[in-house]
Motif scaffolding. Structure first.
Motif, PDB file in Angstrom:
ATOM      1  N   LEU A  21       1.273  -1.086   0.243  1.00 20.18           N
ATOM      2  CA  LEU A  21      -0.334   0.189  -0.277  1.00 20.18           C
ATOM      3  C   LEU A  21       0.971   1.306   0.239  1.00 20.18           C
ATOM      4  O   LEU A  21       0.372   2.084  -0.585  1.00 20.18           O
ATOM      5  CB  LEU A  21      -1.084   0.155   1.229  1.00 20.18           C
ATOM      6  CG  LEU A  21      -1.731  -1.041   1.689  1.00 20.18           C
ATOM      7  CD1 LEU A  21      -3.185  -0.260   2.697  1.00 20.18           C
ATOM      8  CD2 LEU A  21      -2.447  -1.096   0.366  1.00 20.18           C
ATOM      9  N   GLN A  50       4.030   2.254  -1.411  1.00 17.62           N
ATOM     10  CA  GLN A  50       4.762   1.996  -2.560  1.00 17.62           C
ATOM     11  C   GLN A  50       3.652   2.565  -2.940  1.00 17.62           C
ATOM     12  O   GLN A  50       3.861   3.166  -3.759  1.00 17.62           O
ATOM     13  CB  GLN A  50       5.369   0.646  -2.788  1.00 17.62           C
ATOM     14  CG  GLN A  50       6.620   0.198  -1.527  1.00 17.62           C
ATOM     15  CD  GLN A  50       6.630  -1.357  -2.476  1.00 17.62           C
ATOM     16  OE1 GLN A  50       6.822  -1.056  -3.269  1.00 17.62           O
ATOM     17  NE2 GLN A  50       8.258  -1.355  -1.468  1.00 17.62           N
ATOM     18  N   GLU A  51       3.199   1.724  -3.676  1.00 18.00           N
ATOM     19  CA  GLU A  51       1.622   2.349  -4.314  1.00 18.00           C
ATOM     20  C   GLU A  51       1.279   3.885  -4.205  1.00 18.00           C
ATOM     21  O   GLU A  51       0.781   4.535  -5.288  1.00 18.00           O
ATOM     22  CB  GLU A  51       0.064   1.547  -4.192  1.00 18.00           C
ATOM     23  CG  GLU A  51      -0.747   1.896  -5.090  1.00 18.00           C
ATOM     24  CD  GLU A  51      -2.104   0.752  -4.890  1.00 18.00           C
ATOM     25  OE1 GLU A  51      -1.907  -0.074  -4.279  1.00 18.00           O
ATOM     26  OE2 GLU A  51      -3.186   1.155  -5.550  1.00 18.00           O
ATOM     27  N   ASP A  72      -5.396   8.534  -1.386  1.00 19.71           N
ATOM     28  CA  ASP A  72      -4.638   6.892  -1.264  1.00 19.71           C
ATOM     29  C   ASP A  72      -3.611   6.894  -1.059  1.00 19.71           C
ATOM     30  O   ASP A  72      -2.790   6.077  -0.559  1.00 19.71           O
ATOM     31  CB  ASP A  72      -4.352   6.960  -3.142  1.00 19.71           C
ATOM     32  CG  ASP A  72      -4.898   6.359  -3.588  1.00 19.71           C
ATOM     33  OD1 ASP A  72      -6.264   6.002  -3.313  1.00 19.71           O
ATOM     34  OD2 ASP A  72      -5.264   6.188  -4.449  1.00 19.71           O
ATOM     35  N   ARG A  84      -9.223   6.977   5.357  1.00 18.99           N
ATOM     36  CA  ARG A  84      -9.103   7.559   4.298  1.00 18.99           C
ATOM     37  C   ARG A  84     -10.468   8.344   4.672  1.00 18.99           C
ATOM     38  O   ARG A  84     -10.417   9.097   3.334  1.00 18.99           O
ATOM     39  CB  ARG A  84      -9.972   6.286   3.443  1.00 18.99           C
ATOM     40  CG  ARG A  84      -9.451   6.601   1.709  1.00 18.99           C
ATOM     41  CD  ARG A  84     -10.036   5.139   1.859  1.00 18.99           C
ATOM     42  NE  ARG A  84     -10.104   4.961  -0.219  1.00 18.99           N
ATOM     43  CZ  ARG A  84      -9.048   5.473  -1.159  1.00 18.99           C
ATOM     44  NH1 ARG A  84      -7.718   5.496  -0.533  1.00 18.99           N
ATOM     45  NH2 ARG A  84      -9.116   5.353  -1.937  1.00 18.99           N
ATOM     46  N   ILE A 141       8.803  -0.575  -7.209  1.00 20.26           N
ATOM     47  CA  ILE A 141       7.752  -0.478  -7.211  1.00 20.26           C
ATOM     48  C   ILE A 141       7.822  -1.832  -7.954  1.00 20.26           C
ATOM     49  O   ILE A 141       6.795  -3.110  -8.317  1.00 20.26           O
ATOM     50  CB  ILE A 141       6.160   0.290  -7.732  1.00 20.26           C
ATOM     51  CG1 ILE A 141       5.909   1.274  -7.346  1.00 20.26           C
ATOM     52  CG2 ILE A 141       5.395  -0.924  -8.733  1.00 20.26           C
ATOM     53  CD1 ILE A 141       4.421   0.560  -6.300  1.00 20.26           C
ATOM     54  N   ILE A 169       1.500   1.043 -14.793  1.00 21.14           N
ATOM     55  CA  ILE A 169       0.425   1.805 -13.824  1.00 21.14           C
ATOM     56  C   ILE A 169      -0.874   0.758 -13.082  1.00 21.14           C
ATOM     57  O   ILE A 169      -1.542   2.128 -11.573  1.00 21.14           O
ATOM     58  CB  ILE A 169       0.185   3.248 -13.497  1.00 21.14           C
ATOM     59  CG1 ILE A 169      -0.004   3.665 -14.577  1.00 21.14           C
ATOM     60  CG2 ILE A 169       1.570   3.600 -13.294  1.00 21.14           C
ATOM     61  CD1 ILE A 169      -0.516   5.034 -15.801  1.00 21.14           C
ATOM     62  N   PRO A 199      -1.079  -1.440  -9.369  1.00 23.19           N
ATOM     63  CA  PRO A 199      -0.871  -0.769  -8.160  1.00 23.19           C
ATOM     64  C   PRO A 199      -2.061  -0.564  -7.822  1.00 23.19           C
ATOM     65  O   PRO A 199      -2.820   0.183  -8.617  1.00 23.19           O
ATOM     66  CB  PRO A 199       0.241  -0.501  -7.684  1.00 23.19           C
ATOM     67  CG  PRO A 199       0.805  -0.210  -9.141  1.00 23.19           C
ATOM     68  CD  PRO A 199       0.045  -1.020  -9.890  1.00 23.19           C
ATOM     69  N   ASN A 200      -3.352  -1.743  -7.067  1.00 24.32           N
ATOM     70  CA  ASN A 200      -5.067  -1.002  -7.224  1.00 24.32           C
ATOM     71  C   ASN A 200      -5.580  -1.353  -6.427  1.00 24.32           C
ATOM     72  O   ASN A 200      -6.675  -1.463  -5.699  1.00 24.32           O
ATOM     73  CB  ASN A 200      -5.209  -0.915  -8.529  1.00 24.32           C
ATOM     74  CG  ASN A 200      -5.564  -3.160  -8.866  1.00 24.32           C
ATOM     75  OD1 ASN A 200      -5.027  -3.532  -7.338  1.00 24.32           O
ATOM     76  ND2 ASN A 200      -6.358  -3.989  -9.397  1.00 24.32           N
ATOM     77  N   LEU A 201      -4.183  -1.526  -4.973  1.00 20.74           N
ATOM     78  CA  LEU A 201      -5.643  -2.222  -3.404  1.00 20.74           C
ATOM     79  C   LEU A 201      -5.666  -0.951  -3.104  1.00 20.74           C
ATOM     80  O   LEU A 201      -6.359  -0.948  -1.725  1.00 20.74           O
ATOM     81  CB  LEU A 201      -3.932  -2.840  -2.627  1.00 20.74           C
ATOM     82  CG  LEU A 201      -2.929  -3.517  -3.335  1.00 20.74           C
ATOM     83  CD1 LEU A 201      -1.871  -3.951  -2.303  1.00 20.74           C
ATOM     84  CD2 LEU A 201      -4.069  -4.577  -3.132  1.00 20.74           C
ATOM     85  N   LEU A 202      -5.258   0.458  -3.364  1.00 16.63           N
ATOM     86  CA  LEU A 202      -5.997   1.822  -2.482  1.00 16.63           C
ATOM     87  C   LEU A 202      -7.357   1.874  -3.587  1.00 16.63           C
ATOM     88  O   LEU A 202      -6.976   2.524  -4.180  1.00 16.63           O
ATOM     89  CB  LEU A 202      -4.429   2.906  -2.524  1.00 16.63           C
ATOM     90  CG  LEU A 202      -3.667   2.503  -1.485  1.00 16.63           C
ATOM     91  CD1 LEU A 202      -2.674   3.738  -1.818  1.00 16.63           C
ATOM     92  CD2 LEU A 202      -4.230   2.503   0.395  1.00 16.63           C
ATOM     93  N   LYS A 203      -8.402   2.119  -3.461  1.00 20.41           N
ATOM     94  CA  LYS A 203      -9.158   2.569  -4.549  1.00 20.41           C
ATOM     95  C   LYS A 203     -10.869   2.558  -3.231  1.00 20.41           C
ATOM     96  O   LYS A 203     -11.350   2.483  -2.350  1.00 20.41           O
ATOM     97  CB  LYS A 203      -9.572   1.211  -5.712  1.00 20.41           C
ATOM     98  CG  LYS A 203     -10.054   0.602  -4.976  1.00 20.41           C
ATOM     99  CD  LYS A 203      -9.990  -0.843  -5.967  1.00 20.41           C
ATOM    100  CE  LYS A 203     -10.014  -1.707  -6.200  1.00 20.41           C
ATOM    101  NZ  LYS A 203      -9.791  -3.211  -7.110  1.00 20.41           N
ATOM    102  N   TYR A 204     -11.593   3.461  -4.092  1.00 17.14           N
ATOM    103  CA  TYR A 204     -12.871   4.224  -3.212  1.00 17.14           C
ATOM    104  C   TYR A 204     -12.582   4.769  -2.312  1.00 17.14           C
ATOM    105  O   TYR A 204     -12.575   4.420  -0.828  1.00 17.14           O
ATOM    106  CB  TYR A 204     -13.763   2.713  -3.476  1.00 17.14           C
ATOM    107  CG  TYR A 204     -13.508   2.284  -4.455  1.00 17.14           C
ATOM    108  CD1 TYR A 204     -13.881   2.955  -5.778  1.00 17.14           C
ATOM    109  CD2 TYR A 204     -13.092   0.724  -4.484  1.00 17.14           C
ATOM    110  CE1 TYR A 204     -14.128   1.452  -6.817  1.00 17.14           C
ATOM    111  CE2 TYR A 204     -13.300   0.064  -6.041  1.00 17.14           C
ATOM    112  CZ  TYR A 204     -14.251   1.017  -6.589  1.00 17.14           C
ATOM    113  OH  TYR A 204     -13.642  -0.251  -7.695  1.00 17.14           O
TER     114      TYR A 204
END
Lengths: 523, 99
Positions: free
Chosen positions: A194, A196-197, A272, A339, B82, B91, B94-99
């Motif tokens: 998370l 690093q993203e 994010d 968040r 990454i 790009i 990396p899609n763990l962070l959403k909504y």
């Protein structure tokens, strides 16, 4: 020979004249920058075990020294560095706020006794997440002490950002402030994917927005022949025509600045990054970047573009209204507390923008008060989040906060205080801040914006109070997180922010007096 | 040649860069597009310096080059981290962070 070359030839014949710089007026910047450089050298020459104490002494010492000079400079009102740096009342006020918040942020980052594995940062940010190397580094107790130079460089950039009086210095400061923060965001010890993203998203979007800022600066330079804010303002009032250059320039410049304050529609990075970054960094960044970015935005609007008020005001009205509403409404649907607070910070940016678009000395003063109040509350909020944990690290899912009021009444009470302040309940700093910006907006005739703001506050109050209800009016479940007792570092930071949240709510007058004395931006 | 042609060229390069950021999927290419935008701004600064008859714009261009170099260092560090974790520089992944 072209006129340009002729003028260059003429200049080389004259002797080089030293720029006049008032070194004492920019001493806070120089102290922090010098300390940051020393801090890099410490990384190179001091053995692994000794670095942390040395870095802590450098960080705390330099911030306190810079703060002492800032206080001694009060009442200063001058432009130095050939017009590049403006040290005036609002600058000094924001320097003071940035340094105090920076110190609290440093204390949170120094905390080592909350997490059994060590501090909040990866032992080696270069090690692959979950690899044997990483476990070995953790077992040996390695620390990534490079976070301290990053903190100092970021803070230096912020000090320059709020004081910069031309667009070139502002751009360089923007990058000096942002680049260390991109890296800090990617260094969390736990949930490294998370983190690093978050760093990747923050970096790509941040670089994208600063390119917009730069191109806007180029357009304004093309129009006025100077990057100095004052010269741009003079040209704007003297010269008519070439309106498209000015319009494009202002719009692009605003994209860059509004990205940093996290205004809708440039807010997408905020949730994010706030969620993925290590929590002490989130607290530091949420509080200080907001001050720095609003400082620069206010200076550009008031010093440089004041004459074009009627052109940029409608644009900012819409952005302020959208920011308040989108931030408040989307925060309701969040289940992760970091968040949720990210969307809350977007909504708060909207409230501050209401003070900014008032475009009056009163609007400036109210925005400054709001920024200081918001910064203290925010860093306290994230300090509490670092302490609420379960076996896997911080318990950020809201369901794990159920019944926390019965398990840990004191921490729950402090967190409720911060939530009430963010919601703007009387006797907390948030109320005085909101009252100030709304009063300034009504005085300058933006009543409809205030109505939107009050509606957004009501919506926002729902999700703030929901957390309080969750903590006090539901029973602890087996999933409920527990509060870890921190060391003195976090305790001091948390106490200071809680005290300031109440103090600015009950006795706001002293800060209001300081802000009144600070006056307006120097031209 | 009229220096304003170079301003038009810089606007084109800036737009190409901005579109590149929005449509490309590889983090390195996205980053290259950002650099293209910065260099487009440099070209605009230098052209305007010529048109305005002063050197400010050229000085700015030098500063921007240094800043862009610093940005490359930080950016590639993040992208390489990454890449090592995920074995991909896309790009979209990396899609763990959403909504």
């Amino acid at each position: 020979m072209s006129p340009l070359l002729a003028s260059v030839g003429a200049e080389t014949e004259t002797a080089f004249t030293m720029p006049s710089i008032n070194y004492y007026a920019i001493a806070p910047i120089l102290i922090l920058f010098g300390a940051a450089v020393v801090s890099v050298l410490v990384e190179a020459f001091v053995p692994q075990r000794g670095r942390r104490p040395v870095q802590l002494v450098i960080v705390v010492g330099s911030i306190v020294a810079a703060l002492a000079v800032t206080i001694d400079l009060r009442g200063t009102r001058l432009v130095t560095g050939e017009g590049a740096i403006a040290v005036d009342g609002p600058t000094l006020l924001m320097w003071g706020a940035l340094l105090v918040i920076g110190l609290l942020g440093a204390l949170l980052m120094a905390e080592r006794s909350i997490d059994p594995l060590g501090d909040a940062f990866a032992p080696r940010a270069s090690a692959l997440p979950g690899s044997e190397d990483e476990q070995e580094f953790t077992r040996r107790g390695f620390l990534q002490t490079e976070v301290w130079p990053f903190l100092l460089f970021a803070l230096t950039g912020m000090l320059v950002f709020v004081a910069s009086n031309d667009l070139l210095v502002m751009f360089v400061a923007l990058e000096v402030m942002s680049l260390p923060l991109y890296l800090l965001a990617g260094m969390a010890r736990r949930r490294r994917l998370l983190s690093q993203e978050a760093a990747l998203k923050y970096f790509l979007l941040g670089a994208f927005s600063s390119a917009f800022f730069l191109y806007g600066a180029a357009m304004l330079y093309g129009f006025s022949g100077s990057v100095s804010l004052v010269a741009i303002s003079d040209t704007l009032s003297a010269k008519t025509g070439e309106g498209s250059l000015v319009a494009i320039g202002i719009a692009l410049l605003m994209v860059g600045l509004l990205f940093k304050v996290a205004a809708v529609p440039f807010h997408q990075w905020t949730p994010d990054v706030y969620q993925g970054a290590p929590t002490p960094v989130t607290g530091f960044m949420a509080a200080t970047v907001k001050i720095a970015a609003f400082g620069a935005l206010l200076r550009v609007l008031y010093v440089s573009l004041g004459g074009l008020r009627w052109d940029w005001e409608p644009m900012l009205w819409i952005i302020a209204a959208l920011t308040m509403l989108v931030g408040s409404v989307v925060a309701i649907t969040q289940t992760d507390i970091k968040r949720m607070l990210a969307y809350s910070s977007i909504a708060q940016a909207g409230f501050i923008l209401v003070g900014v678009v008032a475009a009056s000395p009163q609007g400036l003063a109210s925005a400054l008060f709001y920024l200081v109040a918001y910064a203290f509350t925010t860093i306290g909020t994230f300090a509490v989040i670092t302490m609420v944990r379960d076996a896997s690290g911080e318990a950020t899912h809201l369901s794990k906060w159920a019944g926390l009021g019965k398990k840990s009444p004191v921490v729950a009470a402090v967190f409720s205080l911060f939530m009430l302040s963010l919601a703007g309940i009387p006797l907390t700093s948030g109320f005085v801040g909101k009252f100030g910006v709304f009063a300034a907006a009504i005085d300058s005739g933006n009543t409809w914006l205030v109505i939107v703001g009050v509606v957004a506050s009501v919506i926002a109050a729902f999700f703030y109070v929901r957390v309080i209800v969750l903590m006090y009016f539901s029973d602890p479940t087996p999933d409920t997180a527990s509060v870890v007792i921190p060391s003195a570092f976090t305790t001091i930071a948390l106490t200071a922010s809680a005290v300031m949240t109440i103090a600015l709510g009950v006795f706001p007058q002293w800060l209001l007096d300081i802000i009144t004395q600070a006056g307006v931006f120097i031209r | 040649m009229n220096p304003s042609s170079y301003v038009v060229l810089s606007a084109l390069l800036f737009s190409i860069g901005a579109i590149g950021v929005l449509v490309r999927r590889n983090a390195i290419v996205v980053f290259m597009s950002v650099e293209l935008m910065l260099n487009a701004a440099n070209l605009a600064f230098v052209s305007f310096a010529r048109m305005n008859g002063n050197l400010d714009g050229q000085v700015v261009a030098f500063f921007v080059m240094v800043v862009a170099a610093a940005e490359v260092v930080v950016g590639l560090a993040i992208i390489v981290t990454i890449f090592r974790t995920r074995r991909s520089a896309s790009i979209d992944e990396p899609n763990l962070l959403k909504y």
